[in-house]
Motif scaffolding. Structure first.
Motif, mmCIF file in Angstrom:
data_model
loop_
_atom_site.group_PDB
_atom_site.id
_atom_site.type_symbol
_atom_site.label_atom_id
_atom_site.label_comp_id
_atom_site.label_asym_id
_atom_site.label_seq_id
_atom_site.Cartn_x
_atom_site.Cartn_y
_atom_site.Cartn_z
ATOM 1 N N SER A 192 0.851 -1.190 0.000
ATOM 2 C CA SER A 192 0.000 0.000 0.000
ATOM 3 C C SER A 192 0.887 1.240 0.000
ATOM 4 N N LEU A 193 0.802 2.022 -1.072
ATOM 5 C CA LEU A 193 1.715 3.143 -1.292
ATOM 6 C C LEU A 193 1.085 4.473 -0.897
ATOM 7 N N ALA A 213 -0.420 6.075 -13.045
ATOM 8 C CA ALA A 213 -0.941 6.129 -11.681
ATOM 9 C C ALA A 213 -1.374 4.723 -11.259
ATOM 10 N N LEU A 214 -1.616 4.539 -9.976
ATOM 11 C CA LEU A 214 -2.010 3.219 -9.478
ATOM 12 C C LEU A 214 -3.512 3.020 -9.656
ATOM 13 N N LYS A 215 -3.934 3.090 -10.913
ATOM 14 C CA LYS A 215 -5.330 2.838 -11.259
ATOM 15 C C LYS A 215 -5.415 2.574 -12.759
ATOM 16 N N ASP A 216 -6.461 1.863 -13.144
ATOM 17 C CA ASP A 216 -6.791 1.633 -14.554
ATOM 18 C C ASP A 216 -5.673 0.938 -15.329
ATOM 19 N N TRP A 217 -5.010 -0.046 -14.711
ATOM 20 C CA TRP A 217 -4.052 -0.848 -15.466
ATOM 21 C C TRP A 217 -4.812 -1.847 -16.334
ATOM 22 N N GLN A 218 -4.286 -2.104 -17.516
ATOM 23 C CA GLN A 218 -4.946 -3.056 -18.412
ATOM 24 C C GLN A 218 -4.742 -4.492 -17.970
ATOM 25 N N THR A 219 -3.598 -4.769 -17.372
ATOM 26 C CA THR A 219 -3.273 -6.129 -16.945
ATOM 27 C C THR A 219 -2.227 -6.034 -15.838
ATOM 28 N N THR A 220 -1.648 -7.160 -15.466
ATOM 29 C CA THR A 220 -0.594 -7.138 -14.458
ATOM 30 C C THR A 220 0.665 -6.504 -15.029
ATOM 31 N N SER A 221 1.568 -6.121 -14.137
ATOM 32 C CA SER A 221 2.831 -5.523 -14.552
ATOM 33 C C SER A 221 3.990 -6.441 -14.208
ATOM 34 N N ARG A 247 6.364 -17.712 -11.223
ATOM 35 C CA ARG A 247 6.624 -16.279 -11.336
ATOM 36 C C ARG A 247 5.451 -15.507 -10.734
ATOM 37 N N THR A 248 5.775 -14.401 -10.091
ATOM 38 C CA THR A 248 4.756 -13.523 -9.534
ATOM 39 C C THR A 248 4.871 -12.152 -10.188
ATOM 40 N N LYS A 249 3.745 -11.612 -10.633
ATOM 41 C CA LYS A 249 3.718 -10.267 -11.190
ATOM 42 C C LYS A 249 2.903 -9.373 -10.257
ATOM 43 N N PHE A 250 2.643 -8.147 -10.675
ATOM 44 C CA PHE A 250 1.984 -7.193 -9.790
ATOM 45 C C PHE A 250 0.696 -6.666 -10.415
ATOM 46 N N ASP A 251 -0.318 -6.531 -9.572
ATOM 47 C CA ASP A 251 -1.630 -6.060 -10.009
ATOM 48 C C ASP A 251 -2.120 -5.003 -9.018
ATOM 49 N N THR A 259 -2.883 0.687 -3.871
ATOM 50 C CA THR A 259 -2.339 -0.567 -3.348
ATOM 51 C C THR A 259 -2.082 -1.557 -4.477
ATOM 52 N N ILE A 260 -0.887 -2.123 -4.463
ATOM 53 C CA ILE A 260 -0.473 -3.149 -5.420
ATOM 54 C C ILE A 260 -0.461 -4.485 -4.698
ATOM 55 N N VAL A 261 -0.832 -5.533 -5.401
ATOM 56 C CA VAL A 261 -0.842 -6.878 -4.811
ATOM 57 C C VAL A 261 -0.072 -7.833 -5.719
ATOM 58 N N THR A 262 0.477 -8.877 -5.109
ATOM 59 C CA THR A 262 1.171 -9.912 -5.873
ATOM 60 C C THR A 262 0.158 -10.842 -6.529
ATOM 61 N N LYS A 263 0.491 -11.295 -7.741
ATOM 62 C CA LYS A 263 -0.357 -12.240 -8.462
ATOM 63 C C LYS A 263 0.509 -13.385 -8.988
ATOM 64 N N MET A 264 0.328 -14.552 -8.402
ATOM 65 C CA MET A 264 1.059 -15.732 -8.836
ATOM 66 C C MET A 264 0.582 -16.177 -10.212
ATOM 67 N N HIS A 265 1.502 -16.755 -10.968
ATOM 68 C CA HIS A 265 1.163 -17.252 -12.303
ATOM 69 C C HIS A 265 0.069 -18.304 -12.226
#
Length: 645
Positions: A192-193, A213-221, A247-251, A259-265
């Motif tokens: 949480s940033l 910004a930390l909103k409206d992402w199309q997919t994970t990063s 692998r874990t990416k960020f959503d 707030t960003i959260v981890t997303k496992m493959h």
């Protein structure tokens, strides 16, 4: 007049409803805070006391627990209260073993803290090769020990390390006396940033980066994920030691702002006595400092496991796209003349790559590979071959001993599948099989390292980078060091003569210093015949690929970067700008006191009568010197500093 009165009444009604809702919301928040009690809290400070990590275990009125953490630097909040979060589903193993009193509900909502251990660690270690010849591994650690309330056989630890450069934590699972296997369904660990934080969003490993910004992402990063805080500090979220996992990416969080959260493959099955990869929060006051601290990922991996590393020899490499004897001999002669150590035969030398029918143990074209290898050895040029994943999966156990017998130096892994537990484990097993046969490896396409090159230094480079295969613009190149560069070595595939490059030629020269790659690919789309005695090519001949020391002198993400690297007595400096012209200043205070150096400078010069238009000049500098350079749009400058004897 009636309409006006009606509108005023409507306005008063809206205001009343808003104020009532706000009061209700405030009351609810106060109620929630009042109904949550703190069961335990523990603080940890970094060795220099600048970073503080705070762990808190809370319990609500329903008896559900929550494990939270926060991070601050010099009193400024970096990570606000954020949840540790795992989802487990062990029911198949529990049924098979007839285990009673199993955990119910959310794994993290049924924890009891039963122990806390603290320790410290401070040592230096020497890599087989690196951006420096020595790294400091200095941290304070905390182990938080939990059991599940329903059954104390179910144990979990949260391991925390706090460096001056950032924090790292992981979930670990001690042995369970029931013999159960764990299935981790998901991890939604929060970061949480502070408000107004922006991220250098990158949807895939070779994709373009953009500041969002930390909103409206199309997919994970993709990871690492570089963040710019409103207070001017820089943070990067990363993972380390992904060996036998996913692998874990960020959503973005669905229910918590900023707030960003981890997303496992995908889910992963583990045995007890193992841990998840490290989740890493790098913290710095500037973008250059963030890049200089990327060794934190190496520190979180195991020590080198290859006993004899004499055969691991980083260097520069070119590739032959003709797949002919004539082309190979021409490149070997060029490489020998210009201090290039390796030649790569790219795909299709053993037949079609995307099939299991091709035999990667046999040359299927008119290429005299044995004599080419022999000629290369006579000239001091080693040979690499490309092998696609299909052939590696089917044949690496049999072809790697054959490649060693042939005298090959290394294998370029092509189009590897990444992300899942299966492919991650297979890839690292294959890397070990390559090491057993004294083969270096270069892993291409979407794969990025998480520090495991410390453990298996035969991984001399990997891709996972938007390099000159895609012919990106100069702005891309000024983003990469501060984003992708945090993951370590990257095979950018530097070009020079190809007309499609979108930068100046001095920019391409400088990339050989800016982009760290122990196996540095040069002249990617070029042929040996393209060389026309351009004098600046001597820079590629002189520049090393591994270093004794590295200083990122200045830079801003997406704007410019100036990097200085030392090898022996010499220093090499690369400076590049984005698509805008700018002036940069280089301060030489990093040089050894009392020593003068001849600085050979390679710069863009339209008055030079060559197709590359790179000028060369020499000046004398010392520790007190400062030079100014006017860079063209998409331009650069490269320097080589030699002590005056």
């Amino acid at each position: 007049m009636k309409n006006c009165i009606t509108n005023r009444k409507s306005l008063f009604a809206v205001i009343f409803i808003f104020l009532f809702s706000l009061a209700a919301c405030t009351t609810t928040q106060q109620s929630d805070l009042a109904s949550t009690k703190v069961l335990a809290q523990k603080k940890l400070s970094s060795p220099d006391k600048s970073l503080q990590f705070t762990f808190t275990l809370t319990e609500n009125e329903q008896g559900k627990t929550a494990a939270l953490y926060q991070i601050s630097k010099n009193g400024q909040q970096i990570i606000k209260d954020s949840k540790f979060e795992l989802e487990l589903d062990n029911h198949m193993s529990e049924w098979a073993l007839a285990i009673k009193n199993t955990p119910t509900g959310s794994w993290m909502e049924n924890l009891e803290l039963v122990g806390v251990e603290e320790s410290s660690h401070n040592q230096t270690w020497q890599p087989v090769y690196g951006e420096k010849n020595e790294y400091v591994d200095n941290y304070q650690s905390l182990t938080l020990k939990f059991i599940q309330k329903n059954n104390p056989n179910y144990m979990m630890n949260i391991d925390v390390r706090l460096y001056d450069q950032g924090a790292a934590f992981r979930y670990s699972f001690p042995d369970n006396p029931t013999g159960i296997y764990y299935r981790i369904m998901a991890e939604n660990t929060e970061f949480s940033l502070p408000e107004h934080t922006k991220a250098w969003y990158m949807p895939w490993a070779q994709g373009p980066a953009s500041l969002k910004a930390l909103k409206d992402w199309q997919t994970t990063s993709e990871r690492p994920l570089t963040l710019e805080l409103a207070n001017g500090k820089y943070v990067a979220l990363a993972e380390a030691k992904v060996i036998d996992y996913v692998r874990t990416k960020f959503d973005l969080s669905d229910n918590k702002a900023d707030t960003i959260v981890t997303k496992m493959h995908d889910p992963v099955d583990i045995i007890t006595g193992t841990s998840t990869p490290w989740r890493v929060v790098m913290v710095a006051d500037s973008a250059p400092e963030l890049l200089e601290n990327n060794f934190i990922l190496l520190n979180l991996n195991d020590e080198n496991k290859i006993a004899n590393t004499d055969w691991i020899k980083p260097g520069k490499i070119v590739r032959d796209m003709t797949l002919t004897n004539e082309g190979a001999y021409a490149w070997i002669d060029f490489a020998a003349e210009h201090n290039i150590q390796y030649l790569l035969f790219d795909w299709k030398w053993y037949g079609p790559a995307f099939t299991f029918e091709s035999d990667a143990g046999t040359v299927s074209i008119d290429l005299d590979l044995p004599n080419i290898i022999k000629y290369g050895k006579e000239k001091g040029v080693g040979i690499w071959v490309y092998v696609n994943q299909q052939a590696l999966l089917a044949q690496d156990k049999e072809i790697f001993p054959k490649y060693k017998e042939w005298g090959l130096a290394g294998v370029k892994y092509g189009f590897v599948q990444v992300g899942s537990h299966r492919w991650t484990a297979w890839l690292h097993d294959s890397i070990q099989r390559a090491a057993d046969n004294q083969l270096m490896v270069n892993i291409h396409d979407e794969f990025r390292l998480t520090g495991e090159e410390r453990t298996w230094p035969n991984i001399v480079t990997v891709e996972g980078i938007r390099g000159n295969e895609e012919m990106p613009d100069a702005t891309n190149n000024t983003v990469l060091p501060f984003t992708r560069g945090l993951a370590g070595q990257g095979d950018y595939t530097i070009c020079y003569y190809d007309e499609r490059i979108k930068t100046t030629h001095a920019h391409q020269l400088a990339l050989s210093v800016v982009m760290y790659s122990p196996l540095q690919t040069l002249f990617w789309y070029d042929g040996a015949k393209d060389y026309n005695n351009e004098p600046e090519i001597e820079y590629f001949a002189e520049v090393p690929t591994v270093w004794d020391n590295t200083d990122v002198l200045s830079g801003e993400v997406g704007e410019y970067i100036v990097t200085a690297r030392q090898s022996g007595e010499k220093w090499f400096i690369g400076g590049i700008t984005n698509t805008q012209a700018r002036s940069i200043s280089v301060n030489f205070d990093f040089l050894e006191p009392g020593v003068e150096y001849v600085a050979k400078i390679y710069f863009d010069d339209e008055t030079v009568n060559t197709r590359t238009q790179v000028g060369i000049k020499e000046v004398t500098v010392n520790q007190a010197s400062q030079l100014e350079f006017d860079l063209k749009a998409s331009g650069g400058v490269a320097l080589m500093l030699t002590p005056v004897k």
